[in-house]
Design a protein around this motif. Sequence first.
Motif, PDB file in Angstrom:
ATOM      1  N   HIS A 151       6.849   4.662  14.094  1.00 31.67           N
ATOM      2  CA  HIS A 151       5.816   4.268  15.066  1.00 31.67           C
ATOM      3  C   HIS A 151       5.000   3.077  14.563  1.00 31.67           C
ATOM      4  CE1 HIS A 151       2.743   4.685  18.168  1.00 31.67           C
ATOM      5  NE2 HIS A 151       1.832   4.653  17.211  1.00 31.67           N
ATOM      6  N   TYR A 152       4.677   3.083  13.262  1.00 37.88           N
ATOM      7  CA  TYR A 152       3.833   2.018  12.707  1.00 37.88           C
ATOM      8  C   TYR A 152       4.652   0.877  12.100  1.00 37.88           C
ATOM      9  CZ  TYR A 152      -0.411   4.752  13.405  1.00 37.88           C
ATOM     10  OH  TYR A 152      -1.464   5.447  13.974  1.00 37.88           O
ATOM     11  N   LEU A 170      -5.054   0.217   8.142  1.00 38.57           N
ATOM     12  CA  LEU A 170      -4.204  -0.525   7.207  1.00 38.57           C
ATOM     13  C   LEU A 170      -3.313  -1.533   7.931  1.00 38.57           C
ATOM     14  CD1 LEU A 170      -3.061   2.394   4.858  1.00 38.57           C
ATOM     15  CD2 LEU A 170      -4.622   0.532   4.262  1.00 38.57           C
ATOM     16  N   CYS A 171      -2.696  -1.091   9.017  1.00 35.75           N
ATOM     17  CA  CYS A 171      -1.726  -1.945   9.704  1.00 35.75           C
ATOM     18  C   CYS A 171      -2.383  -3.086  10.476  1.00 35.75           C
ATOM     19  CB  CYS A 171      -0.850  -1.096  10.623  1.00 35.75           C
ATOM     20  SG  CYS A 171       0.239   0.040   9.720  1.00 35.75           S
ATOM     21  N   ALA A 172      -3.686  -2.988  10.708  1.00 31.50           N
ATOM     22  CA  ALA A 172      -4.403  -4.065  11.391  1.00 31.50           C
ATOM     23  C   ALA A 172      -4.861  -5.155  10.421  1.00 31.50           C
ATOM     24  CB  ALA A 172      -5.608  -3.506  12.145  1.00 31.50           C
ATOM     25  N   SER A 173      -4.672  -4.924   9.124  1.00 35.69           N
ATOM     26  CA  SER A 173      -5.124  -5.891   8.124  1.00 35.69           C
ATOM     27  C   SER A 173      -4.051  -6.931   7.839  1.00 35.69           C
ATOM     28  CB  SER A 173      -5.490  -5.166   6.820  1.00 35.69           C
ATOM     29  OG  SER A 173      -5.719  -6.097   5.786  1.00 35.69           O
ATOM     30  N   VAL A 187       0.844  -1.198   0.000  1.00 38.40           N
ATOM     31  CA  VAL A 187       0.000   0.000   0.000  1.00 38.40           C
ATOM     32  C   VAL A 187       0.878   1.246   0.000  1.00 38.40           C
ATOM     33  CG1 VAL A 187      -1.768   1.316   1.234  1.00 38.40           C
ATOM     34  CG2 VAL A 187      -1.824  -1.195   1.270  1.00 38.40           C
ATOM     35  N   ILE A 188       0.573   2.172  -0.883  1.00 39.61           N
ATOM     36  CA  ILE A 188       1.236   3.478  -0.894  1.00 39.61           C
ATOM     37  C   ILE A 188       0.290   4.515  -0.315  1.00 39.61           C
ATOM     38  CG2 ILE A 188       2.128   5.325  -2.360  1.00 39.61           C
ATOM     39  CD1 ILE A 188       3.058   3.193  -4.318  1.00 39.61           C
ATOM     40  N   LEU A 189       0.781   5.279   0.642  1.00 37.34           N
ATOM     41  CA  LEU A 189       0.013   6.383   1.210  1.00 37.34           C
ATOM     42  C   LEU A 189       0.810   7.671   0.995  1.00 37.34           C
ATOM     43  CD1 LEU A 189      -1.826   6.395   4.660  1.00 37.34           C
ATOM     44  CD2 LEU A 189      -0.933   8.455   3.592  1.00 37.34           C
ATOM     45  N   VAL A 215       3.160  -1.128   4.130  1.00 30.86           N
ATOM     46  CA  VAL A 215       2.667   0.222   3.850  1.00 30.86           C
ATOM     47  C   VAL A 215       3.882   1.111   3.624  1.00 30.86           C
ATOM     48  CG1 VAL A 215       1.363   2.204   4.716  1.00 30.86           C
ATOM     49  CG2 VAL A 215       0.622  -0.127   5.294  1.00 30.86           C
ATOM     50  N   VAL A 216       3.796   1.947   2.589  1.00 34.19           N
ATOM     51  CA  VAL A 216       4.868   2.889   2.281  1.00 34.19           C
ATOM     52  C   VAL A 216       4.317   4.308   2.360  1.00 34.19           C
ATOM     53  CG1 VAL A 216       6.601   3.621   0.617  1.00 34.19           C
ATOM     54  CG2 VAL A 216       5.884   1.214   0.689  1.00 34.19           C
TER      55      VAL A 216
END
Length: 251
Positions: A65-66, A41-44, A3-5, A50-51
């Motif tokens: 942190h994440y 996102l991080c709970a999936s 995932v890109i954010l 994730v980027v």
Amino acid sequence: MWVILPLKDLVLAKQRLSGVLSDSERRALFQAMVEDVLDALCASDKVEQVVLVSDDPTAPLLAEHYNILCWSEAELRGPDSKGLNATLQAAVAQLAGQGQKHVMIVHGDLPLLTTTDVDTFIDNHEAADAARKMTLNSDDSGTGTNVLALTPPDLLRFEYGSQSAQLHAEQAEECGALVQLTRLPGMCTDIDDVEDLIVLAGSTDMQHAAATRRYLGAAGLIKRLQLIADHEPVNDGVANMRAISAVQHFE
């Protein structure tokens, strides 16, 4: 799924809220919304990585942190290009070069996003039987692109801006890709202006937006929005007042 954010400089974020929020309030609100998106996102279990793509000074701290990646926007796109579309084009090219088969692009102003939304969206995309495919969830108006999944990652030339949902869908069809459109609740409500903020404050799904809810209450913004809805009705003043009243218990 990677995932890109893309994360805009928080100081410059949400300029359309500048009439009701100070620079520091807009920055803090946007950071709270980004945290809610990252929580979902991080709970999936379906999200492999994730980027964060950003040059904001807080981005590396958020990434740490994440426990996610942080890529420099300027380094990705180089000195000869600028803007969201160029940044994302460079990011997906890098993922494709690393051998990633799929990518999902999510924006940080979706505080009602849930892990269920994320899982459903990814399941829908991966279940589609096509080598080239695009899954898109627009905003409430049906014009903007809030969440996008692509196989391969560099399938499209990005067209974020006015009428991006239509432009992305047309482009995908032209290159022979399968196009899927979804309408998942937490992916439709993006926050751009005061109308969106009033709707957000009155949403019955605010329990999903923990960081945003805390900030709205702690900063006294619920009361400020109530005054705005009272004296400058947005669309339907009565409905807006009911929405604000519905969330008084969050304060």
